[in-house]
Write an enzyme that holds these catalytic residues in place. Structure first.
Site, short mmCIF file in Angstrom:
data_model
loop_
_atom_site.label_atom_id
_atom_site.label_comp_id
_atom_site.label_asym_id
_atom_site.label_seq_id
_atom_site.Cartn_x
_atom_site.Cartn_y
_atom_site.Cartn_z
N ASP A 1 -10.40 -128.28 -106.72
CA ASP A 1 -10.62 -129.38 -106.09
C ASP A 1 -10.75 -129.29 -104.87
O ASP A 1 -10.18 -128.56 -104.02
CB ASP A 1 -9.60 -130.41 -106.71
CG ASP A 1 -9.94 -131.97 -106.36
OD1 ASP A 1 -11.06 -132.13 -105.81
OD2 ASP A 1 -9.20 -132.85 -106.56
N LYS B 1 -14.10 -125.05 -114.53
CA LYS B 1 -12.88 -125.73 -115.04
C LYS B 1 -13.12 -127.48 -115.10
O LYS B 1 -13.25 -128.03 -114.22
CB LYS B 1 -11.81 -125.41 -113.98
CG LYS B 1 -10.32 -126.04 -114.27
CD LYS B 1 -9.40 -125.64 -113.43
CE LYS B 1 -8.13 -126.31 -113.45
NZ LYS B 1 -6.90 -126.04 -112.50
N TRP B 2 -13.19 -128.03 -116.29
CA TRP B 2 -13.36 -129.14 -116.55
C TRP B 2 -11.96 -129.84 -116.77
O TRP B 2 -11.39 -129.88 -117.48
CB TRP B 2 -14.04 -129.30 -118.00
CG TRP B 2 -14.77 -130.70 -118.23
CD1 TRP B 2 -14.15 -131.77 -118.45
CD2 TRP B 2 -16.15 -131.07 -118.31
NE1 TRP B 2 -14.85 -132.76 -118.76
CE2 TRP B 2 -16.14 -132.41 -118.68
CE3 TRP B 2 -17.35 -130.00 -118.34
CZ2 TRP B 2 -17.44 -132.81 -118.98
CZ3 TRP B 2 -18.41 -130.93 -118.50
CH2 TRP B 2 -18.33 -132.22 -118.95
N ASP B 3 -11.92 -130.88 -115.70
CA ASP B 3 -10.69 -131.60 -115.63
C ASP B 3 -10.68 -133.07 -116.08
O ASP B 3 -12.03 -133.91 -115.91
CB ASP B 3 -10.08 -131.62 -114.28
CG ASP B 3 -8.62 -131.24 -113.99
OD1 ASP B 3 -7.71 -131.83 -114.94
OD2 ASP B 3 -7.93 -130.95 -113.20
N ASP C 1 0.23 -128.22 -115.64
CA ASP C 1 0.10 -127.84 -114.05
C ASP C 1 1.27 -127.40 -113.88
O ASP C 1 1.67 -126.85 -112.52
CB ASP C 1 -0.11 -129.30 -113.82
CG ASP C 1 -1.59 -129.92 -113.56
OD1 ASP C 1 -2.45 -129.06 -113.63
OD2 ASP C 1 -1.64 -130.76 -113.47
#
Length: 727
Positions: free
Chosen positions: A367, A476-478, A548
């Site tokens: 991000d 990376k699909w968040d 996380d």
């Protein structure tokens, strides 16, 4: 054949490897359960259905037995309103307001293989490894049909189930409840096992005895969620890892789910799984059909370990159609904990340059890379590289990766939108919101309305253009929030209860389109860590960021619990710095590495800050991981010591041919006067001789499994050992 219909006894006999599942066509056209458990030879089990007079048990008008009652009959797919007061599998409302259903047997068909449904995650099978039974039931008064699907895998103890509703009438039928599976078992002497958790504490094993009434786990969040995974198991009270009976149920669905067990007044238990009926509805118009998600049933007579290994084999080999399902995965380094939002081109160059020569395969830019994204309050939806942070564009970062022998990956959160974004200014109506109600923010963001075809098309178009323009190997699909103000102006008022399921169907359409268009990209799932860790997401993203929380001690529990259903290769685990950024614990580098390398492996740190000793340790770890990766991808997993039962944890992976293995042992807290521990290994061939590299000694498989291996006393907290085993 794995499915047979025994005409004389009117019995369906399903054989899945070492498992039998048997149910009977009753004289009144209803389908009644008889047996589910260890494999039986074909036989007539009709005597297991025994009618006994029960007080307050209604008897249908057409019952041939004097005391036959739906309230006590073990049914394959029960409804409410005509005598069964237990939890119904489905509820329908007809145009006259009635909810009474009466579905009776019409026909059945046995087919080789398994039909694939587009844009709907499901297990896969061929004519060589599975058969499918389709039973058609009809309610002639309502002019509706029901199809019960059973797929039986010949070489696995696996049966999958789903249901299709068909409206043959001229008027709409409202579906108020549509579960995928209902199973009646003859006694309730079980423990209820589920995977409970929270953000940074996902999928902890919870085990409690069944009690009268309903025990359930569910999600109402618009996603499978951190809190309750779409999985439950019923285990006999004496069931352990390697002994005893257990039934497992795993729903292939990413949205609101319900899994329950109901113990009735006669000590029988009903298990059900499917779409959560809370705030659910579906208007089924004339000529339309509705298909439920698929639910997987697994039976083990050899404990929880065998149950897990069966799920692992199924989800590794018979779920995702994608290239990376069983392919080697890159060792990655992710920028998030190295830089968060605070980076520029030079910072990224330094991380990439410092990663060279460590045995790392791929750099992930997390991000913060897109237009104006300096914190979590802005820019979601504006998927354009930020010229202030990246003055030479994204290709400069990609080229720097290539120069250092690394591939490039990138983070997206495609389902989200920030109010401070160009996308929101142009299309505020694309964000989920309720009329005349304020929006509820979570992580300072809103959710895009995926029920809208225009929104689906936009996401597909933007991602397709981006992934075509840049040389990207990993996405990376968040998804960093759940859904509130559940409403869509795309749907009429009488169809608002379809919102949650339509959102998930929209998500599946986007994912299937993108992953099919870019088959060489490895997609990783994420939702604030493990907030959407479910089989349906694994269908599109063969690995998921498990949590996380990257602390090694917490990860022991998270990975141990996740392994109850999901294979090791499906979990992404990274070595991070200390003090750990989530809970500030300090653990040795070797322990962090040992915990992480039993999964899809990587790093979450700034390599520029590593000591030379740590760099050498990383080089050694990465070389070791590449040697054992075939075990992580294909091996059988054995849980030896549970971190939920003390301060120790141990697990091991054994190759399918039992020629190699690796075992890890962890101690969280040291103590004085500790005993000399012996650990019994598992899964080896008792007749083979095995060499343990770290000890320089050889043992028979029988020695290691029955007598065990003596462990040295470890001094200091959070220590670990690793044993590499080969013939």
């Amino acid at each position: 054949m794995s499915i047979k219909f025994l005409k004389d006894s009117k019995t369906f006999f399903l054989t899945a490897n070492e498992t039998s599942y048997v149910f009977k066509l009753h004289e009144n056209g209803r389908i009644l359960s008889l047996y589910y458990g260890k494999r039986l030879p074909e036989c007539d089990l009709s005597q297991l259905f025994y009618v006994e007079p029960r007080s307050f048990a209604p008897v249908p008008a057409d019952a041939e037995e004097e005391f036959f009652s739906l309230d006590t009959a073990p049914q394959e797919y029960p409804f409410f309103g005509n005598g069964d007061f237990r939890s119904p599998a489905a509820m329908l409302t007809f145009d006259n307001g009635s909810i009474v259903c009466d579905f009776r047997y019409i026909s059945h068909e046995i087919k080789k293989g398994k039909e694939r449904i587009p844009f709907f995650p499901q297990t896969t099978g061929t004519k060589n490894d599975c058969e499918t039974l389709v039973i058609t039931l009809a309610d002639n008064t309502a002019k509706a049909e029901l199809k019960l699907y059973y797929t039986v895998f010949e070489n696995l103890n696996v049966i999958t189930r789903k249901v299709e509703f068909i409206n043959n009438s001229e008027k709409p039928i409202n579906i108020d409840r549509a579960l995928s599976l209902s199973l009646d078992l003859p006694d309730s002497n079980f423990d209820f096992i589920n995977l409970f958790g929270s953000h940074c504490k996902e999928r902890h094993i919870e085990r409690i005895p069944l009690h009268h009434g309903i025990q359930s786990v569910e999600s109402r969040r618009g996603a499978s969620g951190h809190t309750n995974n779409p999985f439950v198991a019923l285990a006999r009270p004496d069931t352990t890892e390697e002994n005893g009976e257990v039934y497992g149920f795993s729903l292939i669905y990413s949205g609101n789910h319900l899994c329950l067990a109901e113990v009735d007044q006669f000590e029988t238990v009903r298990v059900q799984c499917g779409i959560n009926p809370f705030d659910f509805g579906w208007q089924l118009n004339s000529g339309e059909s509705f298909l439920t998600p698929e639910c997987v049933m697994v039976y083990s007579d050899s404990g929880l370990g065998k149950l897990s290994r069966t799920f692992h084999d199924l989800y590794r080999n018979n779920l995702s159609p994608l290239k990376y399902r069983n392919a080697s995965r890159p060792i990655v380094i992710n920028s998030w904990e190295a830089a968060y939002f605070d980076f520029d081109e030079k910072k990224l160059f330094d991380i990439i340059d410092s990663s060279a020569g460590l045995g790392i395969d791929l750099f992930i830019l997390d991000d913060g890379w897109f237009l104006g994204r300096n914190n979590d309050r802005t820019s979601l939806g504006d998927w354009i590289p930020d010229p202030k942070k990246l003055p030479n564009g994204l290709n400069a970062i990609i080229d720097r990766c290539k120069k250092n022998g690394l591939k490039f990956g990138i983070w997206f959160e495609p389902e989200m939108i920030s109010q401070q974004s160009g996308l929101y200014k142009a299309h505020p109506d694309w964000a989920i919101s309720a009329p005349n109600r304020p929006n509820t923010l979570s992580r300072n963001q809103l959710v895009l309305d995926l029920t809208k075809p225009k929104v689906q098309e936009y996401i597909i178009s933007v991602l397709s253009d981006f992934l075509t323009k840049y040389d990207i190997s990993y996405v990376k699909w968040d998804m960093n929030r759940h859904i509130t103000e559940c409403y869509s102006d795309y749907l009429p008022p009488n169809r608002q209860k379809e919102f949650h399921h339509r959102y998930i169907l929209g998500l599946y359409k986007i994912l299937e389109t993108i992953t099919s268009k870019f088959p060489d990209i490895l997609f990783e799932g994420c939702s604030g860590g493990g907030g959407r860790f479910d089989p349906a997401m694994l269908y599109y993203t063969p690995q998921i960021w498990a949590s996380d929380d990257s602390d090694a001690v917490e990860r022991m529990k998270i990975q141990y619990g996740t392994s109850m259903v999901y294979p090791l290769s499906s979990m992404t685990a990274h070595v991070s710095v200390v003090p750990n950024h989530q809970i500030m614990r300090v653990t040795p580098f070797s322990t962090r590495s040992n915990v992480a390398m039993s999964c899809s492996f990587g790093y979450e740190l700034d390599p520029c800050k590593l000591t030379e000793k740590e760099r050498e340790e990383i080089r050694n770890n990465n070389a070791y991981y590449k040697k054992i990766e075939p075990l992580v991808l294909h091996g059988d997993f054995y849980r030896l010591f549970s971190p939920f039962e003390g301060s120790t944890c141990a697990w091991m992976i054994v190759s399918k041919d039992k020629s190699s293995a690796v075992m890890w042992y962890f101690e969280s807290l040291t103590a004085p006067a500790v005993p000399i521990r012996r650990i019994r290994l598992a899964g080896l061939d008792p007749e083979k001789n095995y060499h343990i590299a770290e000890l320089g000694k050889s043992f028979t498989g029988a020695q290691l499994m029955y007598a065990g291996l003596a462990l040295p006393v470890l001094y200091g907290d959070f220590q670990s050992l690793r044993f590499t085993i080969s013939v």
